[in-house]
Design an enzyme around this catalytic site. Structure first.
Site, PDB file in Angstrom:
ATOM      1  N   ASN A 175      55.318  45.130  97.992  1.00 32.58           N
ATOM      2  CA  ASN A 175      56.023  44.942  99.258  1.00 32.58           C
ATOM      3  C   ASN A 175      55.459  45.948 100.256  1.00 32.58           C
ATOM      4  O   ASN A 175      55.756  47.133 100.172  1.00 32.58           O
ATOM      5  CB  ASN A 175      57.529  45.166  99.034  1.00 32.58           C
ATOM      6  CG  ASN A 175      58.314  45.136 100.338  1.00 32.58           C
ATOM      7  OD1 ASN A 175      57.797  44.739 101.379  1.00 32.58           O
ATOM      8  ND2 ASN A 175      59.567  45.560 100.283  1.00 32.58           N
ATOM      9  N   GLY A 207      61.538  54.905  98.082  1.00 33.56           N
ATOM     10  CA  GLY A 207      60.797  55.791  98.977  1.00 33.56           C
ATOM     11  C   GLY A 207      61.172  57.255  98.854  1.00 33.56           C
ATOM     12  O   GLY A 207      60.814  58.076  99.694  1.00 33.56           O
ATOM     13  N   LYS A 262      56.068  46.238 103.314  1.00 35.99           N
ATOM     14  CA  LYS A 262      57.019  46.590 104.380  1.00 35.99           C
ATOM     15  C   LYS A 262      56.308  46.507 105.738  1.00 35.99           C
ATOM     16  O   LYS A 262      55.436  45.672 105.911  1.00 35.99           O
ATOM     17  CB  LYS A 262      57.651  47.955 104.108  1.00 35.99           C
ATOM     18  CG  LYS A 262      58.255  48.022 102.688  1.00 35.99           C
ATOM     19  CD  LYS A 262      59.100  49.223 102.423  1.00 35.99           C
ATOM     20  CE  LYS A 262      59.645  49.161 100.999  1.00 35.99           C
ATOM     21  NZ  LYS A 262      60.524  50.274 100.678  1.00 35.99           N
ATOM     22  N   GLU A 281      66.822  47.171  92.826  1.00 37.87           N
ATOM     23  CA  GLU A 281      66.273  48.354  93.491  1.00 37.87           C
ATOM     24  C   GLU A 281      67.420  49.297  93.851  1.00 37.87           C
ATOM     25  O   GLU A 281      68.122  49.069  94.842  1.00 37.87           O
ATOM     26  CB  GLU A 281      65.545  47.955  94.775  1.00 37.87           C
ATOM     27  CG  GLU A 281      64.369  47.033  94.545  1.00 37.87           C
ATOM     28  CD  GLU A 281      63.366  47.094  95.697  1.00 37.87           C
ATOM     29  OE1 GLU A 281      62.189  47.335  95.406  1.00 37.87           O
ATOM     30  OE2 GLU A 281      63.756  46.940  96.864  1.00 37.87           O
ATOM     31  N   GLU A 319      66.697  47.424 102.822  1.00 38.63           N
ATOM     32  CA  GLU A 319      66.424  47.832 104.209  1.00 38.63           C
ATOM     33  C   GLU A 319      66.922  46.774 105.194  1.00 38.63           C
ATOM     34  O   GLU A 319      67.370  47.095 106.290  1.00 38.63           O
ATOM     35  CB  GLU A 319      64.918  48.101 104.376  1.00 38.63           C
ATOM     36  CG  GLU A 319      64.521  49.404 103.670  1.00 38.63           C
ATOM     37  CD  GLU A 319      63.115  49.418 103.113  1.00 38.63           C
ATOM     38  OE1 GLU A 319      62.296  48.572 103.486  1.00 38.63           O
ATOM     39  OE2 GLU A 319      62.840  50.304 102.275  1.00 38.63           O
ATOM     40  N   SER A 368      60.234  53.731  93.870  1.00 29.60           N
ATOM     41  CA  SER A 368      59.288  54.783  93.491  1.00 29.60           C
ATOM     42  C   SER A 368      58.530  54.471  92.203  1.00 29.60           C
ATOM     43  O   SER A 368      58.270  55.355  91.388  1.00 29.60           O
ATOM     44  CB  SER A 368      60.005  56.136  93.387  1.00 29.60           C
ATOM     45  OG  SER A 368      60.550  56.494  94.642  1.00 29.60           O
ATOM     46  N   HIS A 391      66.356  42.506 100.900  1.00 27.07           N
ATOM     47  CA  HIS A 391      65.942  43.881 100.613  1.00 27.07           C
ATOM     48  C   HIS A 391      66.975  44.848 101.194  1.00 27.07           C
ATOM     49  O   HIS A 391      67.560  44.584 102.244  1.00 27.07           O
ATOM     50  CB  HIS A 391      64.558  44.139 101.226  1.00 27.07           C
ATOM     51  CG  HIS A 391      63.959  45.413 100.728  1.00 27.07           C
ATOM     52  ND1 HIS A 391      64.317  46.640 101.241  1.00 27.07           N
ATOM     53  CD2 HIS A 391      63.054  45.664  99.754  1.00 27.07           C
ATOM     54  CE1 HIS A 391      63.646  47.582 100.594  1.00 27.07           C
ATOM     55  NE2 HIS A 391      62.870  47.018  99.688  1.00 27.07           N
TER      56      HIS A 391
HETATM   57  P1  13P Z   1      58.935  52.425  97.059  1.00 30.61           P
HETATM   58  O1  13P Z   1      58.105  51.932  95.903  1.00 30.61           O
HETATM   59  O2  13P Z   1      58.135  52.938  98.197  1.00 30.61           O
HETATM   60  O3  13P Z   1      60.012  53.372  96.589  1.00 30.61           O
HETATM   61  O4  13P Z   1      59.711  51.128  97.642  1.00 30.61           O
HETATM   62  C1  13P Z   1      60.395  50.309  96.775  1.00 30.61           C
HETATM   63  C2  13P Z   1      60.776  49.086  97.502  1.00 30.61           C
HETATM   64  O5  13P Z   1      61.655  49.110  98.338  1.00 30.61           O
HETATM   65  C3  13P Z   1      60.047  47.842  97.214  1.00 30.61           C
HETATM   66  O6  13P Z   1      60.675  46.752  97.790  1.00 30.61           O
END
Ligand code: 13P
Length: 256
Positions: A11, A176, A13, A170, A100, A216, A98
């Site tokens: 992903n 992150g 983003k 997640e 976010e 992560s 997601h």
């Molecule tokens: P990270 O791997 O950067 O922690 O992000 C995870 C994520 O949100 C994947 O959709």
């Protein structure tokens, strides 16, 4: 026991222009052109879909994914993207709900249910994201939160619908942050999710559904995480932005 092929998705983003995307995909292809140990999906931003689609046009084993889709088929929704628009670019998967988007764009379980329905109707495979916040984990409310996300987000889906869906667990506190759930903690949560899927939709559906872990994931923790019996893949953020680390995750977790 159903065999579930692992699925690892990147992903990206809101990172990488179309110009920046091309060399990353070329580098991934150098390493993974014929790789078949797991399913691989790349989810660049909308503006890089065409470039990545073209770069992947000669291979069958790496699929294209989007990061969002609108729930309506078409119409007056300025700035939105429909399932048909994505399919037209050879997109196969779409990330839905997601954390976010739940946090910054107000996506509710009901919106996520509608988007998932629309995606399936439009021949896209939804990667439906669920997960608890740090407070919900610390207050030991994670089970209730995940159950509500499953009950509301997947309400009314048939066995055939569910066969198209990949779930991504997640934990918001691990995204992150460099803070990963321990393999034991992630396994416990994935096992709980599968038990809930069995309660809601039957054992066979639960046994067949793939549940990715996200938060992560890196080349050095991927193997132990994906070795857990109920962890069927990874949804990778930051470490998917460089070919070397993304390929490292895949090869460490699924074999070179
Ligand atoms: P990270 O791997 O950067 O922690 O992000 C995870 C994520 O949100 C994947 O959709």
């Amino acid at each position: 026991m159903a065999h579930r092929k692992k699925i690892i998705a990147g992903n990206w983003k809101m990172n990488k222009t179309a110009t920046e995307a091309k060399p990353i995909v070329q580098d991934i292809l150098l390493e993974l052109k014929d790789y078949d140990n797991c399913d691989i999906v790349l989810c660049p931003p909308f503006t890089a879909l065409t470039a990545v689609s073209e770069a992947l046009s000669s291979v069958q084993n790496i699929r294209l994914g989007a990061q969002n889709v609108h729930q309506a088929a078409s119409g007056a929704y300025t700035g939105e993207i429909s399932a048909a628009m994505l399919r037209d670019l050879y997109v196969r998967y779409v990330i839905i709900g997601h954390s976010e988007r739940r946090q910054y764009c107000g996506e509710t379980n009901e919106i996520i249910r509608q988007k998932t329905k629309t995606a399936i109707g439009g021949s896209l495979k939804p990667i439906v994201c669920i997960g608890e916040t740090l407070t919900e984990r610390e207050e030991d409310r994670w089970k209730a939160v995940l159950t509500t996300q499953l009950e509301e987000g997947l309400a009314g889906f048939t066995e055939e619908d569910l066969a198209e869906i990949v779930l991504a667990y997640e934990p918001v506190w691990a995204i992150g942050t460099g803070k990963t759930a321990t393999p034991a903690q992630a396994q416990e949560t994935h096992a709980y999710i599968r038990t809930e899927l069995a309660r809601l939709f039957g054992q066979s559906t639960a046994d067949h559904m793939r549940i990715q872990y996200g938060g992560s994931v890196k080349a050095d923790n991927a193997k132990e995480l994906l070795n857990q019996p109920d962890i069927d893949g990874a949804l990778v953020g930051g470490a998917s932005l460089e070919a070397r680390s993304f390929v490292g995750i895949i090869k460490n977790a699924c074999g070179a």
